[in-house]
Scaffold this motif. Structure first.
Motif, PDB file in Angstrom:
ATOM      1  N   HIS A  30       0.942  -1.248   0.079  1.00 34.85           N
ATOM      2  CA  HIS A  30       0.002   0.177  -0.087  1.00 34.85           C
ATOM      3  C   HIS A  30       0.942   1.202   0.019  1.00 34.85           C
ATOM      4  O   HIS A  30       0.649   2.104  -0.800  1.00 34.85           O
ATOM      5  CB  HIS A  30      -0.912  -0.020   1.261  1.00 34.85           C
ATOM      6  CG  HIS A  30      -1.796   1.231   1.276  1.00 34.85           C
ATOM      7  ND1 HIS A  30      -2.855   1.569   0.448  1.00 34.85           N
ATOM      8  CD2 HIS A  30      -1.673   2.365   2.125  1.00 34.85           C
ATOM      9  CE1 HIS A  30      -3.419   2.625   0.875  1.00 34.85           C
ATOM     10  NE2 HIS A  30      -2.600   3.171   1.861  1.00 34.85           N
ATOM     11  N   GLN A  31       1.995   1.279   0.916  1.00 33.83           N
ATOM     12  CA  GLN A  31       2.904   2.332   0.833  1.00 33.83           C
ATOM     13  C   GLN A  31       3.530   2.515  -0.379  1.00 33.83           C
ATOM     14  O   GLN A  31       3.657   3.889  -0.732  1.00 33.83           O
ATOM     15  CB  GLN A  31       3.570   2.256   1.889  1.00 33.83           C
ATOM     16  CG  GLN A  31       4.557   3.561   2.213  1.00 33.83           C
ATOM     17  CD  GLN A  31       5.868   3.342   3.402  1.00 33.83           C
ATOM     18  OE1 GLN A  31       6.159   1.888   3.644  1.00 33.83           O
ATOM     19  NE2 GLN A  31       6.321   4.374   3.855  1.00 33.83           N
ATOM     20  N   LEU A  36       4.302   5.500  -5.472  1.00 30.71           N
ATOM     21  CA  LEU A  36       4.409   5.396  -7.041  1.00 30.71           C
ATOM     22  C   LEU A  36       3.491   6.829  -7.438  1.00 30.71           C
ATOM     23  O   LEU A  36       3.734   6.899  -8.548  1.00 30.71           O
ATOM     24  CB  LEU A  36       4.069   4.021  -7.557  1.00 30.71           C
ATOM     25  CG  LEU A  36       4.115   4.027  -9.076  1.00 30.71           C
ATOM     26  CD1 LEU A  36       5.505   3.831  -9.769  1.00 30.71           C
ATOM     27  CD2 LEU A  36       3.108   2.740  -9.230  1.00 30.71           C
ATOM     28  N   LEU A  37       2.093   6.671  -7.000  1.00 31.43           N
ATOM     29  CA  LEU A  37       1.378   7.571  -7.405  1.00 31.43           C
ATOM     30  C   LEU A  37       1.878   8.961  -7.434  1.00 31.43           C
ATOM     31  O   LEU A  37       1.446   9.711  -8.466  1.00 31.43           O
ATOM     32  CB  LEU A  37      -0.080   7.465  -6.631  1.00 31.43           C
ATOM     33  CG  LEU A  37      -1.054   8.625  -6.904  1.00 31.43           C
ATOM     34  CD1 LEU A  37      -1.421   8.634  -8.335  1.00 31.43           C
ATOM     35  CD2 LEU A  37      -2.256   8.515  -5.920  1.00 31.43           C
ATOM     36  N   PHE A 174      15.260  -3.414  -8.741  1.00 27.21           N
ATOM     37  CA  PHE A 174      16.346  -2.932  -9.459  1.00 27.21           C
ATOM     38  C   PHE A 174      17.385  -3.909  -9.047  1.00 27.21           C
ATOM     39  O   PHE A 174      17.660  -4.275  -8.125  1.00 27.21           O
ATOM     40  CB  PHE A 174      16.830  -1.585  -9.036  1.00 27.21           C
ATOM     41  CG  PHE A 174      18.204  -1.065  -9.181  1.00 27.21           C
ATOM     42  CD1 PHE A 174      18.170  -0.465 -10.536  1.00 27.21           C
ATOM     43  CD2 PHE A 174      19.184  -1.148  -8.560  1.00 27.21           C
ATOM     44  CE1 PHE A 174      19.621  -0.001 -11.045  1.00 27.21           C
ATOM     45  CE2 PHE A 174      20.555  -0.833  -9.110  1.00 27.21           C
ATOM     46  CZ  PHE A 174      20.638  -0.235 -10.153  1.00 27.21           C
ATOM     47  N   VAL A 175      18.074  -4.314 -10.187  1.00 24.03           N
ATOM     48  CA  VAL A 175      19.452  -4.899 -10.132  1.00 24.03           C
ATOM     49  C   VAL A 175      20.610  -4.302 -10.795  1.00 24.03           C
ATOM     50  O   VAL A 175      20.385  -3.687 -11.535  1.00 24.03           O
ATOM     51  CB  VAL A 175      19.241  -6.497 -10.947  1.00 24.03           C
ATOM     52  CG1 VAL A 175      18.416  -7.107  -9.995  1.00 24.03           C
ATOM     53  CG2 VAL A 175      18.810  -6.426 -12.063  1.00 24.03           C
ATOM     54  N   PRO A 193       8.644   3.807  -6.477  1.00 21.18           N
ATOM     55  CA  PRO A 193       8.245   4.566  -5.441  1.00 21.18           C
ATOM     56  C   PRO A 193       9.206   5.522  -4.937  1.00 21.18           C
ATOM     57  O   PRO A 193       8.832   6.705  -4.444  1.00 21.18           O
ATOM     58  CB  PRO A 193       7.758   3.580  -4.080  1.00 21.18           C
ATOM     59  CG  PRO A 193       7.589   2.213  -5.188  1.00 21.18           C
ATOM     60  CD  PRO A 193       8.580   2.291  -6.316  1.00 21.18           C
ATOM     61  N   ALA A 194      10.491   4.893  -4.913  1.00 20.32           N
ATOM     62  CA  ALA A 194      11.751   5.967  -4.352  1.00 20.32           C
ATOM     63  C   ALA A 194      12.159   6.912  -5.541  1.00 20.32           C
ATOM     64  O   ALA A 194      12.433   8.190  -5.116  1.00 20.32           O
ATOM     65  CB  ALA A 194      12.847   5.256  -4.014  1.00 20.32           C
ATOM     66  N   ARG A 195      12.262   6.870  -6.821  1.00 17.70           N
ATOM     67  CA  ARG A 195      12.536   7.700  -7.653  1.00 17.70           C
ATOM     68  C   ARG A 195      12.244   7.499  -9.059  1.00 17.70           C
ATOM     69  O   ARG A 195      11.650   6.507  -9.367  1.00 17.70           O
ATOM     70  CB  ARG A 195      14.218   7.688  -7.746  1.00 17.70           C
ATOM     71  CG  ARG A 195      14.788   6.535  -7.939  1.00 17.70           C
ATOM     72  CD  ARG A 195      16.198   6.461  -7.977  1.00 17.70           C
ATOM     73  NE  ARG A 195      16.727   7.356  -9.283  1.00 17.70           N
ATOM     74  CZ  ARG A 195      17.961   7.442  -9.723  1.00 17.70           C
ATOM     75  NH1 ARG A 195      18.773   6.563  -8.961  1.00 17.70           N
ATOM     76  NH2 ARG A 195      18.091   8.044 -10.675  1.00 17.70           N
ATOM     77  N   THR A 196      12.372   8.389 -10.062  1.00 15.89           N
ATOM     78  CA  THR A 196      12.150   8.117 -11.397  1.00 15.89           C
ATOM     79  C   THR A 196      13.726   7.978 -12.156  1.00 15.89           C
ATOM     80  O   THR A 196      14.314   8.998 -11.964  1.00 15.89           O
ATOM     81  CB  THR A 196      11.482   9.447 -11.955  1.00 15.89           C
ATOM     82  OG1 THR A 196      10.194   9.305 -11.452  1.00 15.89           O
ATOM     83  CG2 THR A 196      11.265   9.205 -13.498  1.00 15.89           C
TER      84      THR A 196
END
Length: 202
Positions: A30-31, A36-37, A174-175, A193-196
């Motif tokens: 959910h977080q 992401l939104l 991410f790898v 969620p953390a970055r683009t």
């Protein structure tokens, strides 16, 4: 004498990342979806687009429903992939609303019931958001192995015209580096969620 099946590097990465993704709790999911939104709301790729293809989350994928709900609120047109009934390995994109009739496809994923009147040719979409299992620091994308999105995005890969491809993923997907094949289509933008992440395209 028992025999062991040797997995390829791609299969090993796919298994490892899917296991991590599926281990996320409901609260973590959910977080992640809310974060992401927020990233998507700040992205010009979404704010500038009117016709956007998304997908319904499955197998621990990051939940796309908050993004879909926001796009509907912005009066944008949302489309979902449907497995092509005659052309194996290809997708169609159908207009999707809150009242669209749905059914499970052969993979158990919900998709709109095919209605030719609702089909939007991929070249007329502004943005295609693609699912993925893993991605690396160059934008290489590892999918489930069916090649559906590689075929869909091949025209963009060669011409750099519509629709623009964009990946959505959990942070844990991410790898550092993915083994890739000639037919793989790297993505110019991936949102977590953390970055683009953005990469220049030749």
């Amino acid at each position: 004498m028992s025999s062991t099946v040797t997995r390829s590097p791609r299969q090993l990465i796919r298994h490892h990342v899917r296991t991590q993704r599926q281990a996320l709790t409901s609260a973590q999911q959910h977080q992640a979806a809310q974060q992401l939104l927020q990233q998507c709301q700040q992205s010009h790729h979404f704010t500038d687009a009117q016709h956007i293809a998304l997908y319904l989350s499955n197998d621990g994928e990051i939940d796309t429903q908050p993004v879909i709900d926001w796009l509907w609120q912005q009066h944008k047109h949302v489309y979902l992939p449907v497995l092509h009934p005659f052309s194996k390995g290809h997708l169609l994109f159908l207009h999707y609303t809150s009242t669209t009739a749905m059914q499970a496809n052969r993979y158990g994923i919900q998709e709109p019931i095919l209605d030719i009147r609702l089909v939007k040719p991929a070249r007329e979409l502004d943005l295609i958001c693609t699912p993925l299992v893993a991605f690396d620091h160059t934008g290489q994308r590892l999918g489930m192995g069916g090649g559906y999105y590689d075929r869909t995005l091949a025209p963009w890969h060669h011409s750099r015209q519509h629709p623009y491809p964009l990946g959505l993923a959990h942070n844990c997907q991410f790898v550092e580096q993915l083994p890739h094949e000639a037919w793989d289509v790297p993505l110019p933008t991936i949102i977590t969620p953390a970055r683009t992440f953005s990469w220049s395209t030749p």
